[in-house]
Design a protein around this motif. Sequence first.
Motif, PDB file in Angstrom:
ATOM      1  N   PRO A 149       0.805  -1.230   0.000  1.00 34.86           N
ATOM      2  CA  PRO A 149       0.000   0.000   0.000  1.00 34.86           C
ATOM      3  C   PRO A 149       0.837   1.279   0.000  1.00 34.86           C
ATOM      4  O   PRO A 149       0.438   2.281  -0.582  1.00 34.86           O
ATOM      5  CB  PRO A 149      -0.823  -0.112   1.291  1.00 34.86           C
ATOM      6  CG  PRO A 149      -0.929  -1.579   1.533  1.00 34.86           C
ATOM      7  CD  PRO A 149       0.382  -2.145   1.062  1.00 34.86           C
ATOM      8  N   ARG A 150       2.011   1.268   0.617  1.00 35.00           N
ATOM      9  CA  ARG A 150       2.828   2.475   0.705  1.00 35.00           C
ATOM     10  C   ARG A 150       3.787   2.650  -0.472  1.00 35.00           C
ATOM     11  O   ARG A 150       4.454   3.675  -0.585  1.00 35.00           O
ATOM     12  CB  ARG A 150       3.592   2.485   2.014  1.00 35.00           C
ATOM     13  CG  ARG A 150       2.618   2.674   3.191  1.00 35.00           C
ATOM     14  CD  ARG A 150       3.241   2.526   4.516  1.00 35.00           C
ATOM     15  NE  ARG A 150       3.589   3.585   5.388  1.00 35.00           N
ATOM     16  CZ  ARG A 150       2.938   4.694   5.675  1.00 35.00           C
ATOM     17  NH1 ARG A 150       1.865   4.989   5.031  1.00 35.00           N
ATOM     18  NH2 ARG A 150       3.355   5.534   6.586  1.00 35.00           N
ATOM     19  N   ALA A 151       3.859   1.671  -1.357  1.00 38.13           N
ATOM     20  CA  ALA A 151       4.724   1.788  -2.533  1.00 38.13           C
ATOM     21  C   ALA A 151       4.144   2.829  -3.484  1.00 38.13           C
ATOM     22  O   ALA A 151       2.924   2.925  -3.650  1.00 38.13           O
ATOM     23  CB  ALA A 151       4.841   0.449  -3.247  1.00 38.13           C
ATOM     24  N   THR A 152       5.017   3.619  -4.082  1.00 43.88           N
ATOM     25  CA  THR A 152       4.560   4.586  -5.080  1.00 43.88           C
ATOM     26  C   THR A 152       4.725   3.973  -6.463  1.00 43.88           C
ATOM     27  O   THR A 152       5.448   2.982  -6.649  1.00 43.88           O
ATOM     28  CB  THR A 152       5.376   5.894  -5.019  1.00 43.88           C
ATOM     29  OG1 THR A 152       6.732   5.611  -5.381  1.00 43.88           O
ATOM     30  CG2 THR A 152       5.310   6.533  -3.643  1.00 43.88           C
ATOM     31  N   LEU A 153       4.069   4.587  -7.434  1.00 40.61           N
ATOM     32  CA  LEU A 153       4.199   4.115  -8.808  1.00 40.61           C
ATOM     33  C   LEU A 153       5.654   4.234  -9.255  1.00 40.61           C
ATOM     34  O   LEU A 153       6.160   3.376  -9.978  1.00 40.61           O
ATOM     35  CB  LEU A 153       3.260   4.905  -9.715  1.00 40.61           C
ATOM     36  CG  LEU A 153       1.772   4.756  -9.368  1.00 40.61           C
ATOM     37  CD1 LEU A 153       0.932   5.697 -10.217  1.00 40.61           C
ATOM     38  CD2 LEU A 153       1.310   3.325  -9.519  1.00 40.61           C
ATOM     39  N   GLU A 154       6.331   5.266  -8.780  1.00 43.75           N
ATOM     40  CA  GLU A 154       7.748   5.441  -9.103  1.00 43.75           C
ATOM     41  C   GLU A 154       8.595   4.353  -8.462  1.00 43.75           C
ATOM     42  O   GLU A 154       9.505   3.820  -9.102  1.00 43.75           O
ATOM     43  CB  GLU A 154       8.206   6.816  -8.639  1.00 43.75           C
ATOM     44  CG  GLU A 154       9.644   7.127  -9.003  1.00 43.75           C
ATOM     45  CD  GLU A 154      10.034   8.532  -8.600  1.00 43.75           C
ATOM     46  OE1 GLU A 154      10.561   9.234  -9.470  1.00 43.75           O
ATOM     47  OE2 GLU A 154       9.800   8.918  -7.434  1.00 43.75           O
ATOM     48  N   ASN A 155       8.298   3.988  -7.200  1.00 41.62           N
ATOM     49  CA  ASN A 155       9.032   2.909  -6.527  1.00 41.62           C
ATOM     50  C   ASN A 155       8.948   1.612  -7.311  1.00 41.62           C
ATOM     51  O   ASN A 155       9.866   0.802  -7.285  1.00 41.62           O
ATOM     52  CB  ASN A 155       8.487   2.627  -5.130  1.00 41.62           C
ATOM     53  CG  ASN A 155       8.696   3.746  -4.138  1.00 41.62           C
ATOM     54  OD1 ASN A 155       7.812   3.973  -3.317  1.00 41.62           O
ATOM     55  ND2 ASN A 155       9.795   4.454  -4.178  1.00 41.62           N
ATOM     56  N   LEU A 156       7.829   1.431  -7.989  1.00 45.79           N
ATOM     57  CA  LEU A 156       7.604   0.202  -8.751  1.00 45.79           C
ATOM     58  C   LEU A 156       8.155   0.301 -10.168  1.00 45.79           C
ATOM     59  O   LEU A 156       7.977  -0.615 -10.970  1.00 45.79           O
ATOM     60  CB  LEU A 156       6.110  -0.125  -8.783  1.00 45.79           C
ATOM     61  CG  LEU A 156       5.479  -0.382  -7.410  1.00 45.79           C
ATOM     62  CD1 LEU A 156       3.974  -0.542  -7.539  1.00 45.79           C
ATOM     63  CD2 LEU A 156       6.099  -1.606  -6.746  1.00 45.79           C
ATOM     64  N   ASP A 157       8.826   1.417 -10.474  1.00 43.06           N
ATOM     65  CA  ASP A 157       9.434   1.649 -11.791  1.00 43.06           C
ATOM     66  C   ASP A 157       8.422   1.625 -12.930  1.00 43.06           C
ATOM     67  O   ASP A 157       8.700   1.114 -14.013  1.00 43.06           O
ATOM     68  CB  ASP A 157      10.553   0.635 -12.065  1.00 43.06           C
ATOM     69  CG  ASP A 157      11.747   0.825 -11.158  1.00 43.06           C
ATOM     70  OD1 ASP A 157      12.049   1.984 -10.814  1.00 43.06           O
ATOM     71  OD2 ASP A 157      12.378  -0.181 -10.792  1.00 43.06           O
ATOM     72  N   LEU A 158       7.235   2.200 -12.670  1.00 46.50           N
ATOM     73  CA  LEU A 158       6.224   2.284 -13.724  1.00 46.50           C
ATOM     74  C   LEU A 158       6.433   3.583 -14.497  1.00 46.50           C
ATOM     75  O   LEU A 158       6.330   4.665 -13.938  1.00 46.50           O
ATOM     76  CB  LEU A 158       4.814   2.242 -13.125  1.00 46.50           C
ATOM     77  CG  LEU A 158       4.452   0.992 -12.324  1.00 46.50           C
ATOM     78  CD1 LEU A 158       3.017   1.072 -11.842  1.00 46.50           C
ATOM     79  CD2 LEU A 158       4.671  -0.270 -13.138  1.00 46.50           C
ATOM     80  N   ASP A 159       6.744   3.464 -15.774  1.00 46.56           N
ATOM     81  CA  ASP A 159       6.923   4.656 -16.594  1.00 46.56           C
ATOM     82  C   ASP A 159       5.567   5.165 -17.075  1.00 46.56           C
ATOM     83  O   ASP A 159       4.525   4.563 -16.792  1.00 46.56           O
ATOM     84  CB  ASP A 159       7.867   4.384 -17.766  1.00 46.56           C
ATOM     85  CG  ASP A 159       7.369   3.301 -18.704  1.00 46.56           C
ATOM     86  OD1 ASP A 159       6.141   3.024 -18.750  1.00 46.56           O
ATOM     87  OD2 ASP A 159       8.196   2.724 -19.424  1.00 46.56           O
ATOM     88  N   SER A 160       5.566   6.274 -17.796  1.00 46.28           N
ATOM     89  CA  SER A 160       4.300   6.901 -18.203  1.00 46.28           C
ATOM     90  C   SER A 160       3.477   5.999 -19.114  1.00 46.28           C
ATOM     91  O   SER A 160       2.251   5.962 -19.012  1.00 46.28           O
ATOM     92  CB  SER A 160       4.556   8.250 -18.872  1.00 46.28           C
ATOM     93  OG  SER A 160       5.375   8.094 -20.007  1.00 46.28           O
ATOM     94  N   LEU A 161       4.119   5.246 -19.978  1.00 42.61           N
ATOM     95  CA  LEU A 161       3.383   4.331 -20.857  1.00 42.61           C
ATOM     96  C   LEU A 161       2.733   3.208 -20.049  1.00 42.61           C
ATOM     97  O   LEU A 161       1.566   2.860 -20.262  1.00 42.61           O
ATOM     98  CB  LEU A 161       4.316   3.752 -21.927  1.00 42.61           C
ATOM     99  CG  LEU A 161       3.670   2.814 -22.934  1.00 42.61           C
ATOM    100  CD1 LEU A 161       2.555   3.517 -23.702  1.00 42.61           C
ATOM    101  CD2 LEU A 161       4.709   2.287 -23.901  1.00 42.61           C
ATOM    102  N   THR A 162       3.460   2.671 -19.096  1.00 43.10           N
ATOM    103  CA  THR A 162       2.921   1.610 -18.239  1.00 43.10           C
ATOM    104  C   THR A 162       1.786   2.145 -17.376  1.00 43.10           C
ATOM    105  O   THR A 162       0.785   1.462 -17.172  1.00 43.10           O
ATOM    106  CB  THR A 162       4.038   1.018 -17.360  1.00 43.10           C
ATOM    107  OG1 THR A 162       5.099   0.560 -18.203  1.00 43.10           O
ATOM    108  CG2 THR A 162       3.525  -0.145 -16.528  1.00 43.10           C
ATOM    109  N   MET A 163       1.925   3.387 -16.889  1.00 39.71           N
ATOM    110  CA  MET A 163       0.850   3.980 -16.082  1.00 39.71           C
ATOM    111  C   MET A 163      -0.399   4.187 -16.934  1.00 39.71           C
ATOM    112  O   MET A 163      -1.517   3.988 -16.457  1.00 39.71           O
ATOM    113  CB  MET A 163       1.315   5.277 -15.433  1.00 39.71           C
ATOM    114  CG  MET A 163       2.311   5.012 -14.328  1.00 39.71           C
ATOM    115  SD  MET A 163       2.866   6.397 -13.281  1.00 39.71           S
ATOM    116  CE  MET A 163       2.335   7.856 -14.008  1.00 39.71           C
ATOM    117  N   ALA A 164      -0.221   4.546 -18.200  1.00 44.14           N
ATOM    118  CA  ALA A 164      -1.369   4.702 -19.087  1.00 44.14           C
ATOM    119  C   ALA A 164      -2.051   3.355 -19.325  1.00 44.14           C
ATOM    120  O   ALA A 164      -3.280   3.253 -19.292  1.00 44.14           O
ATOM    121  CB  ALA A 164      -0.932   5.315 -20.409  1.00 44.14           C
TER     122      ALA A 164
END
Length: 80
Positions: free
Chosen positions: A22-37
């Motif tokens: 729950p406390r992990a950020t999207l950045e911590n998980l190495d999600l780039d902008s394409l993956t976030m989309a």
Amino acid sequence: MYDVLFNVLTSEFGLDPDTVTPRATLENLDLDSLTMAELGVILAEQAGALITDVSPNTTLEELAELLETKAARPPAAVTV
């Protein structure tokens, strides 16, 4: 809603379940902008909520709360 998010991140994106917390950020998980989309599209399909206002510093807990809020809202009326 966190369970849906957890399952998508571990099964669809192959992330290590130990890193998806729950406390992990999207950045911590190495999600780039394409993956976030791509994540946004999958969550819209599975959770019925379109999420567009997240940043790399958004935690999974915050994202799950946002999903719950948006999924609970009735669709906006369309005016012509």
